[in-house]
Design an enzyme around this catalytic site. Structure first.
Site, PDB file in Angstrom:
ATOM      1  N   MET A  82      55.524  26.982   9.772  1.00  0.00           N
ATOM      2  CA  MET A  82      54.686  27.280   8.320  1.00  0.00           C
ATOM      3  C   MET A  82      53.508  27.293   8.384  1.00  0.00           C
ATOM      4  SD  MET A  82      56.141  24.388   5.512  1.00  0.00           S
ATOM      5  CE  MET A  82      58.019  24.687   4.794  1.00  0.00           C
ATOM      6  N   CYS A  83      52.548  26.783   7.509  1.00  0.00           N
ATOM      7  CA  CYS A  83      51.206  26.975   7.301  1.00  0.00           C
ATOM      8  C   CYS A  83      51.161  27.165   5.714  1.00  0.00           C
ATOM      9  CB  CYS A  83      50.541  28.181   8.071  1.00  0.00           C
ATOM     10  SG  CYS A  83      50.382  28.167   9.723  1.00  0.00           S
TER      11      CYS A  83
END
Lengths: 301, 238
Positions: free
Chosen positions: A1-2
């Site tokens: 993710m991020c």
């Protein structure tokens, strides 16, 4: 993710409170990236003939005043200094590339986070909400800013591996995704004289953009080049002295939302990040199409 | 406030600016088991994930605002209407009931859905109906690339255009598109649009409450059934 966030002010009210809004956006993206956080803020251009450097020291006892004296001796004048947690911003009486080269040479223990007329980059490991407090984001005014919350997949959780990455003077990149051809591309770019400080995949994308720009490509051309030369997943947000640009890879697994009102343009990995902005419920919101460069620049808005 | 709203209108109002999401979903699930308000209105979703996920009762839920990932996921029996945009995975694995979005939906809307109806009155982006297994999906606007990827059964009706690689590796789902198709995915072909298909489109449009589109204007796409069994001639498509 991020998580990725970006905010571009179209009114003086948003410029005045840019950091507060950016911090709120960043905190919304905490779940997407609890490992580290960072921002690039564009504000207070250095006077003509001088430039701004943002430096990071891993040493909590770093003597920034002594460094200011050294910079004064090297380039004349008395460089302005503003410290913020582990980072310090200097305004030096020299061109940005000269000042950056001097620091790299004279103080290899320091990291140059950003160099240019207006950009300041701050990034650290730890929870994004802690970052927002530690770096007093509420204080910042500015014309535009972008930020990132990191959930590391490709390399270690370090300050250097956090985003944004500088891609040249007044330029930076944040990235949600992962690149699979970064090792080979890093070697190719090293042969072209691009320097790398980490094993991070995003740094390679930043180096790629820096190289293309150095070779004369426009920002849009450099970004379109990513579609051919980078293999992997990405939503990129690139900060420039005048604004920012967004690009998603053609498969577009990684999310992105854009929204605009009379007062601001915002980009977020999710609507949650944008929902905290004033007037968000009335904003025009849309999802950027894959493989298309979207750019906002100050003079065009 | 909520109690007053219910007494005045018969609608249970839940404000997600003050009520934790888990509390809301728990109340919706409890209502299914134990009986409770038949009509709910959720305000200030502000992009929260999993709003009204896992419902299993004939209730109606209106959501005022934009929702995050997996809104109305696994829906059974309930009708969920979103008055805003929906993020990734709208109505993922829907079993039955109806999920209606009066806005746009992000990628993977109706993914793996086994039954029920999903309607997006705006556009749906990439991978709409990916691996659908019986759900009907109606999109008033356009759908993005790789829609109906590996779609198994059910119908996808697109009143606008479809992006690249429509129906890639499709099984037996039926696809109807009124506008342009960017490109067809592996093993997806245009098929004859016969009278029974016009009737099917007419029924789907009526179910979705869309009355300004002519059922005769669509084209039908489906599986060429060439990838069902391994053939060396198709090696590049696997």
């Amino acid at each position: 993710m991020c998580g990725i966030v970006g905010l571009f002010a179209k009114s003086s009210e948003i410029e005045e409170s840019l950091g507060r809004h950016l911090g709120a956006m960043l905190e919304q993206m905490s779940d997407r990236g609890p490992d580290s956080a960072g921002v690039a803020v564009y504000r207070d251009p250095a006077p003509s003939g001088s430039s701004k450097l943002t430096l990071f020291s891993a040493d909590p006892l770093q003597d920034w005043d002594a460094l200011a004296s050294e910079l004064g001796q090297a380039f004349g004048g008395s460089p302005a200094l503003e410290t913020r947690s582990s980072h310090a911003v200097f305004v030096v009486d020299a061109e940005a590339d000269e000042a950056e080269a001097w620091v790299r040479q004279a103080h290899p223990e320091l990291r140059v986070m950003s160099a240019g007329q207006t950009i300041e980059i701050y990034k650290e490991t730890g929870r994004p909400e802690e970052f927002v407090r530690r770096f007093a984001l509420d204080d910042f005014h500015g014309t535009h800013a972008l930020g990132h919350t990191r959930m590391a997949t490709e390399s270690r959780v370090t300050t250097e591996g956090s985003h944004p990455f500088s891609t040249g003077l007044d330029l930076c990149l944040v990235h949600n995704g992962s690149l699979s051809n970064h090792n080979r591309l890093r070697e190719k770019l090293r042969r072209e004289g691009v320097e790398f400080q980490t094993e991070n995949d995003t740094e390679v994308a930043a180096g790629y953009l820096a190289w293309r720009l150095r070779e004369g490509a426009s920002l849009e051309q450099a970004l379109v080049g990513c579609l051919d030369d980078l293999d992997g997943f990405y939503t990129f947000l690139v900060g420039t002295v005048d604004g920012f640009a967004v690009l998603r890879d053609p498969i577009a697994c990684k999310p992105a939302v854009l929204a605009e009102t009379d007062d601001w343009v915002a980009m977020g990995s999710e609507w949650r990040a944008i929902s905290v902005l004033p007037g968000a419920s009335e904003a025009r919101a849309w999802e950027p199409a894959p493989g298309v460069v979207y750019a906002w620049e100050r003079q065009k808005v | 406030m909520a109690t007053e709203a219910r007494e005045a209108t018969g609608v249970e109002v839940v404000d997600l600016a003050v009520t934790p999401l888990r509390d809301l979903n728990q109340r919706l699930h409890d209502a299914a088991r134990e009986g409770g308000p038949a009509h709910w209105r959720i305000v200030n979703p502000n992009g929260a994930h999993a709003v009204a996920a896992g419902l299993d009762a004939q209730i109606e839920v209106d959501v005022d605002g934009h929702v995050g990932y997996y809104c109305a996921g696994m829906n059974k029996l309930a009708t969920v209407r979103v008055h805003g945009n929906a993020s990734t995975g709208l109505a993922e694995n829907i079993m039955s009931g109806r999920v209606l979005v009066h806005g746009n939906a992000s990628q993977s809307a109706g993914a793996t859905g086994r039954g029920g109806l999903v309607v997006v009155y705006g556009d749906a982006s990439a991978r709409c109906g990916i691996s659908m297994k019986g759900v009907d999906i109606v999109v008033r606007g356009n759908v993005g690339h790789l829609s109906a990827f590996m779609a198994q059964t059910g119908r996808l009706l697109v009143c606008g255009h479809a992006g690249d690689a429509l129906g890639d590796s499709i099984y037996e789902a039926r696809l109807y598109v009124r506008g342009e198709v960017g490109s067809l995915g592996a093993d997806c072909v245009e098929k004859e649009f016969r009278e029974e298909h016009v009737d099917e489109v007419r029924t789907l449009l009526a179910d979705a409450g869309i009355d300004d589109v002519h059922p005769e204007d669509f084209r039908r796409y489906g599986s060429a059934r060439k990838l069902y069994n391994f053939s060396i001639d198709n090696a590049s498509a696997y």
